[in-house]
Design an enzyme around this catalytic site. Structure first.
Site, short mmCIF file in Angstrom:
data_model
loop_
_atom_site.label_atom_id
_atom_site.label_comp_id
_atom_site.label_asym_id
_atom_site.label_seq_id
_atom_site.Cartn_x
_atom_site.Cartn_y
_atom_site.Cartn_z
N HIS A 172 0.87 -1.18 0.00
CA HIS A 172 0.00 0.00 0.00
C HIS A 172 0.90 1.23 0.00
CE1 HIS A 172 -2.80 2.94 1.83
NE2 HIS A 172 -3.77 2.14 1.46
N ASP B 5 3.15 -4.58 7.99
CA ASP B 5 1.95 -3.77 7.86
C ASP B 5 0.74 -4.71 7.98
OD1 ASP B 5 -0.25 -2.39 7.04
OD2 ASP B 5 0.56 -1.78 5.09
N GLN C 290 -4.51 -5.07 6.99
CA GLN C 290 -5.56 -5.95 6.44
C GLN C 290 -5.60 -7.31 7.13
OE1 GLN C 290 -7.85 -5.08 4.38
NE2 GLN C 290 -7.03 -3.10 3.76
N LYS D 255 -10.19 -0.95 10.36
CA LYS D 255 -10.28 -2.12 9.49
C LYS D 255 -10.51 -3.39 10.30
CE LYS D 255 -7.21 0.04 6.13
NZ LYS D 255 -8.04 0.43 4.99
N CYS E 215 -4.67 2.44 -3.73
CA CYS E 215 -3.44 2.94 -3.09
C CYS E 215 -2.31 1.94 -3.25
CB CYS E 215 -3.66 3.26 -1.61
SG CYS E 215 -4.77 4.62 -1.34
N1 PLP Z 1 -1.69 -0.76 4.69
C1 PLP Z 1 -2.64 -1.43 4.07
C2 PLP Z 1 -2.35 -2.81 3.56
C3 PLP Z 1 -3.91 -0.86 3.89
O1 PLP Z 1 -4.87 -1.53 3.28
C4 PLP Z 1 -4.14 0.44 4.38
C5 PLP Z 1 -5.42 1.12 4.13
O2 PLP Z 1 -6.15 0.78 3.23
C6 PLP Z 1 -3.11 1.10 5.04
C7 PLP Z 1 -1.89 0.47 5.20
C8 PLP Z 1 -3.30 2.46 5.62
O3 PLP Z 1 -4.23 2.40 6.64
P1 PLP Z 1 -4.83 3.75 7.27
O4 PLP Z 1 -5.34 4.55 6.11
O5 PLP Z 1 -5.90 3.27 8.17
O6 PLP Z 1 -3.72 4.41 7.98
#
Ligand code: PLP
Length: 405
Positions: free
Chosen positions: A122, A199, A202, A225, A363
């Protein structure tokens, strides 16, 4: 398999119509819906305990502090951390990753060092490292992804070396659902002397995470999430690393004492929580942890695996639909394209049918380029979904094909 989910009732927002169609919510990777218990916990705080935390000697402040710190313990226990001191409340995974890049990485990295990420990240696990590289002179290395969307672990191994200072990778890809072999990647990276950050944005709403057995140094996640509120998330960090790190932001609560000559830092984790935090959000996230623990990850996985298998089968049997990302280890995310119909048009027609999906690059622009695409459609599932939801998606896709394909 049941046609409705036994869990859907707990989520009030699902009980509505979009136009004259019942809502079918298939965008949980963007944000999950919230169960009533989470909404109640936030409301309870504002209605009864609303006060600032840590510094008050009055009843409301003490109750708010207890609830906020209680939430930290719940997150720690859900993630398998050794102690709640290893949990820092942040805005979400994005802030957690930026915190590590800036507070751990920036003072330590320099020219000659490398940051290893993967092609499926992401943007929030790409851009903070690009910024860090620009600031320090370090270089960014990117491990590649196979055609089925699984990580090319050999490419990860090849890029790891004595210069790798940080390895940062997703537990689960938001764009295609691939579940990475994070324990193996952490072992490989740690053996090469790199610090690891996973990270988990998800993952934590869907599967058991045990940061200790995984062996990561840092783990980032987003409350919204995993059935919690927006604007709250957490960074897990090994205690010894957090101790070594300088604060990231300065302000109230992160200090022990302040004078114009010398300021000293509060202990971990407060050293990293400058200013009034998202108290209600943390309490809501604590309630989300309780909600998940009450169901159990085994039950969540069982429902989601069946949904993924059913959805994969249904979508594969629609002429003109191509699934993007079919790794063997996958979460319940169905990314696809439809021949001759732009993803945004598919999304709009789905919306007319009451079906909420996500379209675009999710993203994850570099991953889209990897597959030669600029956008896909994405249906992302959670425990409140049912096979009937997938059937509604299939009907909407067929309509899009008839109208525009
Ligand atoms: N990492 C992953 C894999 C994501 O799907 C997302 C958000 O869609 C993020 C990081 C960023 O999360 P946040 O926007 O809640 O900070």
């Amino acid at each position: 398999m049941k046609q409705t989910s036994q869990f859907a009732e707990a989520f009030p927002a699902l009980n509505q119509h979009v136009g004259d169609k019942p809502l079918v919510y298939l965008d949980s990777a963007a944000t999950t819906q919230k169960p009533q218990c989470v909404i109640d916990a936030v409301e309870h705080y504002y209605e009864n305990d609303n006060a600032n935390i840590h510094r008050g000697v009055h009843q409301l402040s003490m109750r708010a502090t207890k609830a906020y710190e209680g939430a930290r313990s719940k997150v720690a226990s859900l993630l398998g951390a050794q102690s709640s001191d290893e949990i820092i409340f942040v805005r979400g995974a994005t802030e957690a990753i930026n915190l590590v890049a800036q507070a751990w990485g920036r003072p330590r990295l320099g020219a000659g060092d490398e940051v290893l990420i993967t092609e499926m990240e992401h943007h929030s696990n790409i851009v903070p490292w690009q910024l860090l590289c620009e600031q320090t002179g370090a270089a960014l290395k990117v491990a590649s992804v196979h055609d089925d969307g699984s990580l090319d672990v050999d490419s990860f191994k090849e890029l790891l070396g004595e210069h790798t200072a940080v390895a940062a990778f997703a537990h689960v890809s938001n764009a295609i659902g691939t579940v990475n072999p994070v324990k193996e990647l952490c072992e490989l990276a740690s053996a090469a002397g790199a610090v690891t950050i996973v990270d988990g944005a998800q993952a934590t709403g869907h599967m058991k995470v045990d940061v200790q057995s995984m062996g990561c140094d840092f783990y980032a996640t987003s409350g919204h999430k995993m059935f919690g509120p927006t604007g709250i998330g957490c960074l897990y960090g090994k205690h010894a690393l957090l101790e070594e790190m300088e604060p990231w932001q300065g302000g109230g609560d992160m200090i022990l004492s302040v004078s114009f000559e010398e300021t000293t830092w509060n202990k971990v984790p407060f050293k990293f929580e400058a200013g009034t935090p998202n108290i209600a959000g943390a309490i809501g996230l604590g309630a989300a942890c309780d909600y998940i623990s009450g169901i159990g990850y085994d039950a969540i996985q069982e429902v989601e695996h069946e949904l993924l298998a059913y959805g994969t089968d249904v979508l594969s049997n629609i002429d003109g639909v191509t699934l993007i990302g079919t790794a063997r280890q996958k979460c319940a995310i169905l990314a696809f394209t439809v021949d001759g119909v732009h993803p945004h048009d598919v999304g709009t027609i789905c919306d007319h049918e009451g079906v909420a999906i996500r379209t675009g690059n999710h993203c994850a622009e570099p991953l889209m380029h990897r597959f030669g695409l600029s956008a896909t459609c994405r249906a992302s599932l959670s425990i409140y979904n049912s096979p009937a939801d997938i059937d509604a998606l299939a009907t909407a896709i067929r309509k899009a094909i008839t109208m525009l394909g």
